[in-house]
Scaffold this motif. Structure first.
Motif: not given
Lengths: 481, 481
Positions: A48, B127, A44-46, B68-71
């Motif tokens: 990543y 989420w 998740k963004p936090e 925001r980035n995530a993966y």
């Protein structure tokens, strides 16, 4: 606030159950989520953004030392794995296979890369023809997959993110120097940027990378005393050159095999960082890697809010110009809730500002690590924040180093080792004759494996802890993730 | 010099064979190599660094607009594809499947992601619970796989690199605004950063993304007159929300489906950039995206070399401080060889400095685009270089725009369209009734497909070019990659 977040219960204390503590923290700090595919997590963004910080720092270190990034295919033909005997034995049990595509059976199965030595070996054999093509210094940032039986978020997941460097050289000497240079870059990064002290050393033959001549590692100690291998650098000799025919015309006009290396670190560093620094309040992020270094919390009654918020904005602008990563929380939650929230998220410094502080021309600075609270004249804020960030970075290293030092035993026999591990968790230094049988017996009897043969040893052991024959090496043992 | 490089013959002229020209250029400029896996290429450092430049610029634009980035995981369970009917029909023919892992058959086959709407839809349903969780604005940088029948390096490869943004919103209005915002970010990026003019518009239903309500695209024209879709932004309505149950409690305390979007650009932009700007000398890189903007070439006899090189270093330092990406070539190759080499590699500016220039306190600046050579006093170098980089960036856009404008026809009937496409390659503007049958007939008879319905049209067509019924839209048609 999502249902998901509401359902997260309080954080289990570390002493009660370290594993539960870990899962509670990474869920509550919103770093990851489980995916429907076994062993694969969502970053998740936090979470990543922590990886992005690590990538940026490492990438600049790789480029400074002459490496360039490239990207190689995800799929590796089955026949490639057959070419290096140890490599296939090491990785075969963990490979997922693509057998069909676009409605048809494939003629040759394709593995999803667990690491790219084979694919890169194949390409290097095309690219390297002469000593003028050497050294070839390439790095790749990518996903890799190893179908793990037991998984743990960040520390061991079926798919993970990493970088893998692959270099080829004219001589053994140069390749070995590269192997050690990258190990040192990892050590420096992990110790300075992540505030994690490590044991630098060489893996024993049974623990080395499948196909390597020599594997070096940096080993970190978690707060439950277990080890995490935080980075590895492999000297591959000519093993992969011979398997993939990486030959070049040398300065004497002779065909010669190139000497190669590979080295990597992965998203497991996120897990290690959490387990080294976190506490019962939650996450604790070293300032250099923290996506948010400072959280600003405006305080006081509604009628003063606009004035206070305006001042906070002004102070934030100053901090941003000084290069500090700062955010403000203007939500309706109570100050107390916010204090807990950002402590739990591991933000290194909290700034509080209320109407009384405004009257006095001051702000409150609170450290996530020491808990110390300081009243600072506003005009000194930037300087104080920069100093406090430096101090926290150093304190976190010192705390972790003290923990590691105080969980380090030195033993002569396997019985002493058992006793030491029962008395306290941690690492154990012992002599080893070099035989796989003795190493295996340690694992059977204690659950600990050899972590590495430290490069720097203060105490040399005379005898093997198992067979009592003369010790060939002094080894660090420990239970590991 | 590797055997590989030596084997590359001269670059085929564009007029003789555009496809050969393209392959010659990307090989000779060392951007890529073929891999042993069908349709998958290796992005070599010279090619990958162009992608890194693109990533850096786009990533900052995404972050500026709150993303925001995530993966998310590479693997997608087969059942996920069944949930959105159009989506499964669109992607099923291109999916590779993992059927075995770690020596066992999997209970459910796993697709390698061709795009992540399904996985992300699944996670978003966990989420997103309340309007307070919205908007959710996430981007992912990753590899994706589509098992293509016909492949072409960069433009259409089985595995490629891209970013995919996925957002969820409370209202249709907000989601549509996001869709258009991202389209505008792409347009600005492609036009300003890559100097490629584009046609902005909406895809026809038959050409839209599988599962989208509306797809918008930017379409660029290559130097052979063919189109490349350089970026797409999709308004997904509640299609994926309904398929994956992304419901939230709205401000009126009612359960409601979220409105979602997705948008992406990929490494195919590298191919488009080459085909728009390249010429018979080789690559031509717009200054903003060029990893090396200036190449410095010291000239003159060996005895003067040290002195000249020293001066070059000094000038380079000044340029670096001015933010210019500059490199020097001190190899033993002749100046003439170097001139050709860096023109072929598309470096925007060449600086030459010889002993006579040193005497006169000047340097020579040469532009890759205009071929112009300027003698500049050394103390004005930084200013002149920065100006010339700006000029080249603009000239490249203007040149590409002139080409596109002069390869744009406007027709009333399908026969006129055939004649126009025979007379010159390029895009064709025509009226269209909105029926799939007429669109299909255009493709059958001319080989051109609808590129998009432009957002800005200077000329509105009254009749469909096929059936002559009243035109619902004025459409841009073209042959495409």
């Amino acid at each position: 606030m999502s249902k998901d977040k509401k359902m997260v219960k309080e954080i289990t204390p570390q002493q009660e159950d370290f594993s539960r503590w870990y899962i509670d923290v990474i869920k509550k700090a919103d770093l990851m989520d489980y995916s429907p595919v076994r062993g694969c997590i969502v970053f998740k963004p936090e979470g990543y953004e922590i990886w992005e910080m690590m990538q940026k720092e490492l990438d600049s270190k790789f480029k400074e030392t002459g490496h360039r990034n490239a990207y190689f295919p995800l799929f590796i033909p089955e026949s490639f794995f057959q070419k290096e005997k140890e490599h296939v034995e090491g990785f075969n049990p963990e490979l997922p296979w693509v057998t069909e595509a676009a409605g048809e059976q494939l003629e040759e199965r394709l593995a999803i890369r667990p690491t790219s030595e084979t694919m890169i070996g194949h390409m290097y054999s095309k690219w390297i023809q002469s000593y003028r093509d050497l050294p070839l210094l390439i790095n790749q940032w990518s996903n890799v997959v190893r179908w793990e039986k037991r998984t743990l978020p960040f520390l061991r997941t079926s798919e993970f993110l990493w970088q893998e460097g692959h270099t080829a050289h004219e001589t053994e000497e140069e390749a070995k120097a590269e192997t050690m240079q990258m190990l040192e870059i990892y050590r420096e990064f992990v110790e300075d940027f992540l505030s994690i002290p490590v044991i630098v050393g060489q893996k024993t033959p049974s623990e080395k990378f499948a196909g390597a001549v020599e594997t070096f590692s940096i080993e970190a100690m978690m707060k439950d005393g277990k080890a995490v291998q935080a980075g590895t650098s492999h000297y591959l000799g000519t093993n992969f050159s011979k398997a993939f025919d990486i030959q070049y015309l040398n300065r004497d006009n002779q065909q010669q095999y190139a000497y190669t290396t590979s080295w990597g670190v992965s998203t497991r560093m996120i897990g290690a960082m959490i387990m080294v620094h976190g506490d019962d309040k939650g996450l604790a992020l070293p300032p250099k890697v923290a996506p948010t270094q400072v959280i600003v919390i405006p305080i006081g009654p509604a009628k003063k809010r606009e004035e206070v918020t305006e001042k906070c904005m002004e102070l934030m602008d100053g901090l941003k110009q000084a290069g500090v990563r700062v955010r403000m929380d203007t939500s309706d939650q109570s100050p107390g809730w916010k204090f807990n929230e950002y402590e739990m998220r591991g933000v290194p410094i909290r700034i509080e500002l209320g109407p009384r502080d405004m009257e006095k021309g001051q702000v409150v600075l609170a450290s996530r690590i020491s808990g110390e609270k300081k009243f600072i004249p506003q005009e000194q804020l930037n300087k104080e924040v920069l100093n406090m960030l430096d101090d926290i970075q150093k304190q976190m290293y010192d705390n972790a180093k003290s923990f590691m030092d105080s969980h380090f035993s030195s033993v002569e026999t396997i019985d002493e080792m058992k006793a030491a591990l029962e008395k306290q968790r941690g690492f154990v230094l012992a002599g080893w004759c070099g035989s796989e049988a003795c190493e295996h017996q340690v694992k059977e009897e204690t659950g600990a494996t050899s972590r590495n043969i430290p490069t720097v040893v203060t105490e040399h052991k005379g005898k093997c802890l198992v067979c009592e024959e003369p010790a060939k090496h002094t080894v660090v043992f420990g239970k590991s993730y």
